[in-house]
Design a protein around this motif. Structure first.
Motif, PDB file in Angstrom:
ATOM      1  N   ALA A  79       0.821  -1.216   0.000  1.00 54.79           N
ATOM      2  CA  ALA A  79       0.000   0.000   0.000  1.00 54.79           C
ATOM      3  C   ALA A  79       0.854   1.265   0.000  1.00 54.79           C
ATOM      4  O   ALA A  79       0.428   2.306  -0.481  1.00 54.79           O
ATOM      5  N   VAL A  80       2.062   1.183   0.553  1.00 54.59           N
ATOM      6  CA  VAL A  80       2.995   2.310   0.559  1.00 54.59           C
ATOM      7  C   VAL A  80       4.217   1.910  -0.252  1.00 54.59           C
ATOM      8  O   VAL A  80       4.793   0.842  -0.037  1.00 54.59           O
ATOM      9  N   GLU A  81       4.562   2.759  -1.202  1.00 56.65           N
ATOM     10  CA  GLU A  81       5.757   2.527  -2.024  1.00 56.65           C
ATOM     11  C   GLU A  81       6.648   3.757  -1.942  1.00 56.65           C
ATOM     12  O   GLU A  81       6.167   4.869  -1.756  1.00 56.65           O
ATOM     13  N   LEU A  82       7.935   3.531  -2.099  1.00 53.13           N
ATOM     14  CA  LEU A  82       8.878   4.639  -2.122  1.00 53.13           C
ATOM     15  C   LEU A  82       9.978   4.357  -3.119  1.00 53.13           C
ATOM     16  O   LEU A  82      10.142   3.228  -3.596  1.00 53.13           O
ATOM     17  N   SER A  83      10.730   5.400  -3.411  1.00 60.38           N
ATOM     18  CA  SER A  83      11.929   5.235  -4.224  1.00 60.38           C
ATOM     19  C   SER A  83      13.035   6.055  -3.589  1.00 60.38           C
ATOM     20  O   SER A  83      12.789   7.063  -2.926  1.00 60.38           O
ATOM     21  N   VAL A  84      14.259   5.586  -3.773  1.00 58.57           N
ATOM     22  CA  VAL A  84      15.443   6.319  -3.335  1.00 58.57           C
ATOM     23  C   VAL A  84      16.327   6.485  -4.562  1.00 58.57           C
ATOM     24  O   VAL A  84      16.402   5.592  -5.415  1.00 58.57           O
ATOM     25  N   SER A  85      16.970   7.630  -4.650  1.00 55.21           N
ATOM     26  CA  SER A  85      17.782   7.927  -5.825  1.00 55.21           C
ATOM     27  C   SER A  85      19.223   8.206  -5.431  1.00 55.21           C
ATOM     28  O   SER A  85      19.477   8.850  -4.414  1.00 55.21           O
ATOM     29  N   GLY A  86      20.134   7.736  -6.269  1.00 62.55           N
ATOM     30  CA  GLY A  86      21.550   7.952  -6.018  1.00 62.55           C
ATOM     31  C   GLY A  86      22.127   6.843  -5.180  1.00 62.55           C
ATOM     32  O   GLY A  86      21.724   5.683  -5.296  1.00 62.55           O
ATOM     33  N   GLU A  87      23.041   7.224  -4.318  1.00 65.13           N
ATOM     34  CA  GLU A  87      23.698   6.253  -3.435  1.00 65.13           C
ATOM     35  C   GLU A  87      23.470   6.671  -1.990  1.00 65.13           C
ATOM     36  O   GLU A  87      23.433   7.864  -1.681  1.00 65.13           O
ATOM     37  N   PRO A  88      23.331   5.700  -1.091  1.00 65.66           N
ATOM     38  CA  PRO A  88      23.147   6.055   0.325  1.00 65.66           C
ATOM     39  C   PRO A  88      24.401   6.718   0.891  1.00 65.66           C
ATOM     40  O   PRO A  88      25.513   6.499   0.404  1.00 65.66           O
ATOM     41  N   GLU A  89      24.184   7.522   1.911  1.00 67.17           N
ATOM     42  CA  GLU A  89      25.296   8.166   2.615  1.00 67.17           C
ATOM     43  C   GLU A  89      26.079   7.134   3.430  1.00 67.17           C
ATOM     44  O   GLU A  89      27.278   7.273   3.620  1.00 67.17           O
ATOM     45  N   ALA A  90      25.384   6.114   3.922  1.00 65.10           N
ATOM     46  CA  ALA A  90      26.014   5.060   4.715  1.00 65.10           C
ATOM     47  C   ALA A  90      25.073   3.858   4.774  1.00 65.10           C
ATOM     48  O   ALA A  90      23.862   3.999   4.595  1.00 65.10           O
ATOM     49  N   MET A  91      25.668   2.700   5.017  1.00 65.84           N
ATOM     50  CA  MET A  91      24.904   1.472   5.230  1.00 65.84           C
ATOM     51  C   MET A  91      25.562   0.722   6.380  1.00 65.84           C
ATOM     52  O   MET A  91      26.789   0.751   6.519  1.00 65.84           O
ATOM     53  N   GLY A  92      24.759   0.066   7.173  1.00 64.51           N
ATOM     54  CA  GLY A  92      25.329  -0.681   8.275  1.00 64.51           C
ATOM     55  C   GLY A  92      24.271  -1.345   9.116  1.00 64.51           C
ATOM     56  O   GLY A  92      23.142  -1.573   8.670  1.00 64.51           O
ATOM     57  N   TYR A  93      24.660  -1.623  10.348  1.00 67.14           N
ATOM     58  CA  TYR A  93      23.800  -2.328  11.288  1.00 67.14           C
ATOM     59  C   TYR A  93      23.689  -1.533  12.574  1.00 67.14           C
ATOM     60  O   TYR A  93      24.697  -1.060  13.102  1.00 67.14           O
ATOM     61  N   CYS A  94      22.472  -1.418  13.096  1.00 62.20           N
ATOM     62  CA  CYS A  94      22.256  -0.760  14.375  1.00 62.20           C
ATOM     63  C   CYS A  94      21.858  -1.809  15.407  1.00 62.20           C
ATOM     64  O   CYS A  94      21.003  -2.656  15.148  1.00 62.20           O
ATOM     65  N   HIS A  95      22.483  -1.707  16.574  1.00 58.89           N
ATOM     66  CA  HIS A  95      22.241  -2.650  17.669  1.00 58.89           C
ATOM     67  C   HIS A  95      21.540  -1.989  18.847  1.00 58.89           C
ATOM     68  O   HIS A  95      21.407  -2.605  19.904  1.00 58.89           O
ATOM     69  N   CYS A  96      21.081  -0.737  18.689  1.00 59.43           N
ATOM     70  CA  CYS A  96      20.484  -0.042  19.834  1.00 59.43           C
ATOM     71  C   CYS A  96      19.164  -0.704  20.249  1.00 59.43           C
ATOM     72  O   CYS A  96      18.487  -1.350  19.453  1.00 59.43           O
ATOM     73  N   ASP A  97      18.845  -0.513  21.497  1.00 62.40           N
ATOM     74  CA  ASP A  97      17.627  -1.089  22.064  1.00 62.40           C
ATOM     75  C   ASP A  97      16.380  -0.649  21.293  1.00 62.40           C
ATOM     76  O   ASP A  97      15.504  -1.459  21.013  1.00 62.40           O
ATOM     77  N   SER A  98      16.303   0.618  20.913  1.00 60.14           N
ATOM     78  CA  SER A  98      15.125   1.119  20.191  1.00 60.14           C
ATOM     79  C   SER A  98      14.970   0.436  18.843  1.00 60.14           C
ATOM     80  O   SER A  98      13.868  -0.001  18.486  1.00 60.14           O
ATOM     81  N   CYS A  99      16.035   0.350  18.067  1.00 54.14           N
ATOM     82  CA  CYS A  99      15.945  -0.303  16.750  1.00 54.14           C
ATOM     83  C   CYS A  99      15.630  -1.797  16.882  1.00 54.14           C
ATOM     84  O   CYS A  99      14.861  -2.342  16.093  1.00 54.14           O
ATOM     85  N   ARG A 100      16.219  -2.443  17.896  1.00 49.71           N
ATOM     86  CA  ARG A 100      15.937  -3.873  18.090  1.00 49.71           C
ATOM     87  C   ARG A 100      14.469  -4.082  18.439  1.00 49.71           C
ATOM     88  O   ARG A 100      13.822  -4.986  17.896  1.00 49.71           O
ATOM     89  N   HIS A 101      13.928  -3.263  19.316  1.00 49.35           N
ATOM     90  CA  HIS A 101      12.508  -3.393  19.654  1.00 49.35           C
ATOM     91  C   HIS A 101      11.625  -3.069  18.458  1.00 49.35           C
ATOM     92  O   HIS A 101      10.633  -3.755  18.211  1.00 49.35           O
ATOM     93  N   TRP A 102      11.974  -2.016  17.727  1.00 47.66           N
ATOM     94  CA  TRP A 102      11.170  -1.597  16.585  1.00 47.66           C
ATOM     95  C   TRP A 102      11.165  -2.668  15.502  1.00 47.66           C
ATOM     96  O   TRP A 102      10.136  -2.980  14.920  1.00 47.66           O
ATOM     97  N   SER A 103      12.328  -3.250  15.233  1.00 54.11           N
ATOM     98  CA  SER A 103      12.424  -4.246  14.155  1.00 54.11           C
ATOM     99  C   SER A 103      12.057  -5.655  14.611  1.00 54.11           C
ATOM    100  O   SER A 103      11.908  -6.543  13.772  1.00 54.11           O
TER     101      SER A 103
END
Length: 143
Positions: free
Chosen positions: A14-38
């Motif tokens: 129902a929701v679509e998006l697009s991103v253009s170009g290259e990301p500023e950074a890519m990686g992994y987050c281990h914080c409590d908030s991101c772990r709970h959210w994901s």
């Protein structure tokens, strides 16, 4: 020179998006908030300049929650599928790596590794919080 565009969507489409170009950074987050959210032990992120991110369908289906002023998390109100997190203080938008199936995910860093619940041995830098250039301590930890 053409700009590469990657498309993504929520779980139900129902929701679509697009991103253009290259990301500023890519990686992994281990914080409590991101772990709970994901609902996982680690969250894979791709950070983009806000102008590189465009919701192309279902903007009225996108809802938001901000636990702190640092992160505005957005998801589809139909399926609950997570889409992105805006980080206004950083001037960046995290589009979750999992919703960009065509993007070659090349992580370069682990952030908030001090809060990890899953050890990762991949040779990438493991920051206690975040790199200094984005307001963190810059302190790295052992794998």
């Amino acid at each position: 020179m053409s700009t590469t565009t990657y498309k993504g969507s929520c779980f139900c489409g129902a929701v679509e998006l697009s991103v253009s170009g290259e990301p500023e950074a890519m990686g992994y987050c281990h914080c409590d908030s991101c772990r709970h959210w994901s609902a996982g032990p680690v969250n894979a992120f791709t950070l983009w300049k806000p102008e590189a991110v465009e919701v192309t369908k279902g903007m009225d289906n996108l809802v938001s929650y901000n636990k702190t002023p640092k992160s505005y998390r957005k998801w589809c109100k139909t399926c609950g599928g997570h889409i992105l997190t805006e980080h206004p203080e950083l001037g960046l938008t995290d589009v979750y790596a999992a919703i960009l199936p065509e993007l070659p995910f090349k992580p370069g860093v682990h952030v908030y590794y001090q809060e990890k619940v899953l050890r990762v041995h991949d040779g990438l830098p493991k920051f206690r919080d975040t790199p200094e250039d984005i307001g963190g301590s810059g302190i790295t930890l052992e794998e």
